[in-house]
Each structure stands twice: as structure tokens, then as C-alpha cells.
Design a protein around this motif. Structure first.
Motif, mmCIF file in Angstrom:
data_model
loop_
_atom_site.group_PDB
_atom_site.id
_atom_site.type_symbol
_atom_site.label_atom_id
_atom_site.label_comp_id
_atom_site.label_asym_id
_atom_site.label_seq_id
_atom_site.Cartn_x
_atom_site.Cartn_y
_atom_site.Cartn_z
ATOM 1 N N SER A 187 0.866 -1.301 -0.134
ATOM 2 C CA SER A 187 -0.055 -0.041 0.172
ATOM 3 C C SER A 187 0.670 1.123 0.023
ATOM 4 O O SER A 187 2.012 1.289 0.598
ATOM 5 C CB SER A 187 -0.887 -0.029 1.371
ATOM 6 O OG SER A 187 -0.120 -0.118 2.366
ATOM 7 N N LEU A 188 -0.026 2.525 -0.407
ATOM 8 C CA LEU A 188 1.072 3.634 -0.541
ATOM 9 C C LEU A 188 -0.136 4.765 -0.180
ATOM 10 O O LEU A 188 -1.276 4.589 -0.744
ATOM 11 C CB LEU A 188 1.618 3.925 -1.751
ATOM 12 C CG LEU A 188 2.287 5.450 -2.108
ATOM 13 C CD1 LEU A 188 3.537 5.393 -2.801
ATOM 14 C CD2 LEU A 188 1.144 6.485 -2.576
ATOM 15 N N LEU A 189 0.186 5.691 0.833
ATOM 16 C CA LEU A 189 -0.504 6.894 0.971
ATOM 17 C C LEU A 189 0.215 8.101 0.245
ATOM 18 O O LEU A 189 1.277 8.345 0.634
ATOM 19 C CB LEU A 189 -0.538 6.964 2.506
ATOM 20 C CG LEU A 189 -1.189 8.332 3.107
ATOM 21 C CD1 LEU A 189 -2.746 8.427 2.618
ATOM 22 C CD2 LEU A 189 -1.159 8.554 4.446
ATOM 23 N N GLU A 190 -0.451 8.788 -0.270
ATOM 24 C CA GLU A 190 0.147 9.941 -0.955
ATOM 25 C C GLU A 190 -0.560 11.123 -0.152
ATOM 26 O O GLU A 190 -1.779 11.294 -0.342
ATOM 27 C CB GLU A 190 0.039 10.279 -2.392
ATOM 28 C CG GLU A 190 0.533 11.468 -3.051
ATOM 29 C CD GLU A 190 0.478 11.712 -4.562
ATOM 30 O OE1 GLU A 190 1.354 12.242 -4.754
ATOM 31 O OE2 GLU A 190 -0.519 11.326 -5.001
ATOM 32 N N VAL A 191 0.210 11.960 0.475
ATOM 33 C CA VAL A 191 -0.044 13.088 1.267
ATOM 34 C C VAL A 191 0.060 14.203 0.235
ATOM 35 O O VAL A 191 0.944 14.518 0.003
ATOM 36 C CB VAL A 191 0.523 13.244 2.499
ATOM 37 C CG1 VAL A 191 0.243 14.788 3.136
ATOM 38 C CG2 VAL A 191 0.404 11.997 3.486
ATOM 39 N N GLY A 192 -0.903 15.102 0.057
ATOM 40 C CA GLY A 192 -1.103 16.173 -0.874
ATOM 41 C C GLY A 192 -1.348 15.657 -2.418
ATOM 42 O O GLY A 192 -0.604 15.760 -3.161
ATOM 43 N N CYS A 193 -2.273 14.844 -2.346
ATOM 44 C CA CYS A 193 -2.373 14.032 -3.843
ATOM 45 C C CYS A 193 -2.999 14.639 -4.905
ATOM 46 O O CYS A 193 -3.117 14.453 -6.246
ATOM 47 C CB CYS A 193 -3.124 12.769 -3.690
ATOM 48 S SG CYS A 193 -5.124 13.187 -3.192
ATOM 49 N N ALA A 194 -3.315 15.932 -4.503
ATOM 50 C CA ALA A 194 -4.039 16.916 -5.858
ATOM 51 C C ALA A 194 -5.135 16.209 -6.408
ATOM 52 O O ALA A 194 -5.892 15.515 -5.865
ATOM 53 C CB ALA A 194 -2.809 17.479 -6.592
ATOM 54 N N TRP A 195 -5.201 15.980 -7.804
ATOM 55 C CA TRP A 195 -6.253 15.616 -8.524
ATOM 56 C C TRP A 195 -5.960 14.003 -8.735
ATOM 57 O O TRP A 195 -6.435 13.569 -9.878
ATOM 58 C CB TRP A 195 -6.497 16.420 -9.838
ATOM 59 C CG TRP A 195 -5.310 16.550 -10.782
ATOM 60 C CD1 TRP A 195 -4.958 15.823 -11.759
ATOM 61 C CD2 TRP A 195 -4.455 17.724 -10.827
ATOM 62 N NE1 TRP A 195 -3.862 16.237 -12.272
ATOM 63 C CE2 TRP A 195 -3.517 17.239 -11.536
ATOM 64 C CE3 TRP A 195 -4.188 18.880 -10.037
ATOM 65 C CZ2 TRP A 195 -2.329 18.212 -11.979
ATOM 66 C CZ3 TRP A 195 -2.983 19.728 -10.086
ATOM 67 C CH2 TRP A 195 -2.160 19.257 -11.137
ATOM 68 N N GLY A 196 -4.745 13.634 -8.367
ATOM 69 C CA GLY A 196 -4.324 12.487 -8.673
ATOM 70 C C GLY A 196 -3.302 12.015 -9.802
ATOM 71 O O GLY A 196 -3.144 11.173 -10.549
ATOM 72 N N ARG A 197 -2.640 13.364 -9.584
ATOM 73 C CA ARG A 197 -1.373 13.317 -10.704
ATOM 74 C C ARG A 197 -0.606 12.046 -11.069
ATOM 75 O O ARG A 197 -0.353 11.785 -11.949
ATOM 76 C CB ARG A 197 -0.753 14.522 -10.760
ATOM 77 C CG ARG A 197 0.335 14.878 -11.447
ATOM 78 C CD ARG A 197 1.416 16.001 -10.941
ATOM 79 N NE ARG A 197 2.633 15.882 -11.631
ATOM 80 C CZ ARG A 197 3.490 16.771 -11.701
ATOM 81 N NH1 ARG A 197 3.348 17.530 -10.549
ATOM 82 N NH2 ARG A 197 4.931 16.823 -12.527
#
Length: 218
Positions: free
Chosen positions: A59-69
Motif C-alpha cells: 500500500s501507499l498513502l500520498e499526502v497532498g495527492c491533488a487531482w491524482g496526478r
């Protein structure tokens, strides 16, 4: 905090359109969106780093993912992706394009300093082009809390030891602070020292001397 956070209005007020415009012109060269400023980095910069320092499976968490770029890149590694962002506009855009897609587990509206996930939830965490806009001492503490022992954490930020004649870096910081949101140069040496003192392993540090060098991978 998320209901009264003074940053939220800024990130919701036309910032989605602004940042998409910056990403559309990403790569080497000068910005047309902000005349005279260096362009932001394109996805190939991150592809090079992740190719050298790959993700843990899982798994991965993106913090500050914006629009999913960056979601397509994470999914190409077979990761189960959760995204979060302080901006409702960003979260709505990400959900529109990615909610229900294979491999995308959830997209959550939340500040980096108060992540609504249990301890040791993720095998990887990425915080790209976002750390400067957080209260870093709280955000990094949360990154460490929600990741499992042995997790890989990737983040980018502006080092406070920039050259005195790097006028672009100086003006970018003045401009951001003038908009009344947190935008901090990182005391990189202190941050690395603290992480090591706490028993964390630092696998790689990439230093880009001047504003614009990141986009050129210089």
C-alpha cells in the motif's frame, strides 16, 4: 483542525486551476503562468527517483495527492493507493477521475498534520511538492505514525541553505508567504539528523542547488 484550518480557503480558491496550469508546462525552462519563474518538475523526475529507490510491495498513502496526478505511476508498480489532500477542490477532482478505479482504495480530505488512519497502516508514503505547505514537525510525525516499520517514505522540499543570489527561490518564498499560508524552507540537515537519531534509515538524499534544477534533474 480541518474544519477551521485557515489554509483551506487558499487551497480551494482557484489553486486547482493554477497548479494544473503549472503542471501542464512542467519540465525544463521558464514558466508562462508565473512569468520569469522556473517551471515545476515533470513526472519523469519522480519516475527516475522511484526507479532507483523502488517501493515496498503493498500500500501507499500520498499526502497532498491533488487531482491524482501521480496515481498512474503508483498503480504501475501494483500498489494499493490511498490519497489525501487538505483541499476539497483537489479531493473532488481526484474522486471524479479515480474513485472506484482498480487499485485506488480511498481519497480523503484531511490536513497532513492530522491523518485519519490507524498506526502502521501503509507500506509506503509519498509527499511530493507538499511538505513546504505543512507544519512540518507535525506532518513528519504523522508520516512516521501511519507507516509500518520498514516502510519507505518519499518527500520533497526546499532546503533553507539556498544560495543568497538565487533570486527565484527568494521571490517564490516571499510570494507564498504573502498569500498567508505555511511555506517553509526545510532545515534539511536538522531533519535528517533527527530521523537518524530516532533509528530511521536514510536511503538517499538528492540536492538540487538552485530553483529550476529539480526540473532539469541537475
Amino acid at each position: 483542525m480541518s474544519d477551521i484550518d485557515p489554509r483551506k480557503d487558499y487551497w480551494n480558491d482557484k489553486y486547482l486551476e493554477y497548479w494544473k496550469a503549472r503542471v501542464d508546462e512542467a519540465g525544463q525552462g521558464k514558466s508562462q503562468v508565473v512569468a520569469g519563474d522556473s517551471n515545476t518538475e515533470d513526472d519523469s523526475v519522480y519516475q527516475r527517483v522511484f526507479a532507483r529507490h523502488g517501493f515496498n510491495p503493498g500500500s501507499l498513502l500520498e499526502v497532498g495527492c491533488a487531482w491524482g496526478r501521480m496515481f498512474p505511476l503508483y498503480l504501475s508498480y501494483g500498489l494499493k493507493v490511498t490519497g489525501c489532500d487538505i483541499s476539497r477542490a483537489m479531493v473532488d477532482a481526484a474522486r471524479k477521475d479515480w474513485a472506484g478505479q482498480d487499485g485506488v482504495i480511498d481519497i480523503v480530505e484531511t490536513p497532513a498534520e492530522h491523518l485519519p488512519f490507524p498506526d502502521s497502516s501503509f507500506d509506503n508514503l509519498a509527499c511530493l511538492a507538499t511538505l513546504d505547505a505543512t507544519y512540518q514537525h507535525q506532518a513528519v510525525t504523522e508520516f512516521l505514525r501511519v507507516t509500518r516499520p520498514g516502510a519507505r517514505i518519499y518527500f520533497t522540499g526546499k532546503n533553507d541553505l539556498y544560495f543568497a543570489d538565487d533570486q527565484e527561490a527568494y521571490l517564490a518564498e516571499i510570494g507564498a508567504r504573502g498569500k498567508n499560508h505555511p511555506n517553509f524552507f526545510t532545515d534539511t540537515r536538522r531533519l535528517i539528523d533527527l530521523l537518524r537519531q530516532q533509528g530511521h534509515r536514510v536511503d538517499a538524499i538528492y540536492c538540487f542547488p538552485r530553483r529550476g534544477d529539480f526540473a532539469a534533474f541537475n
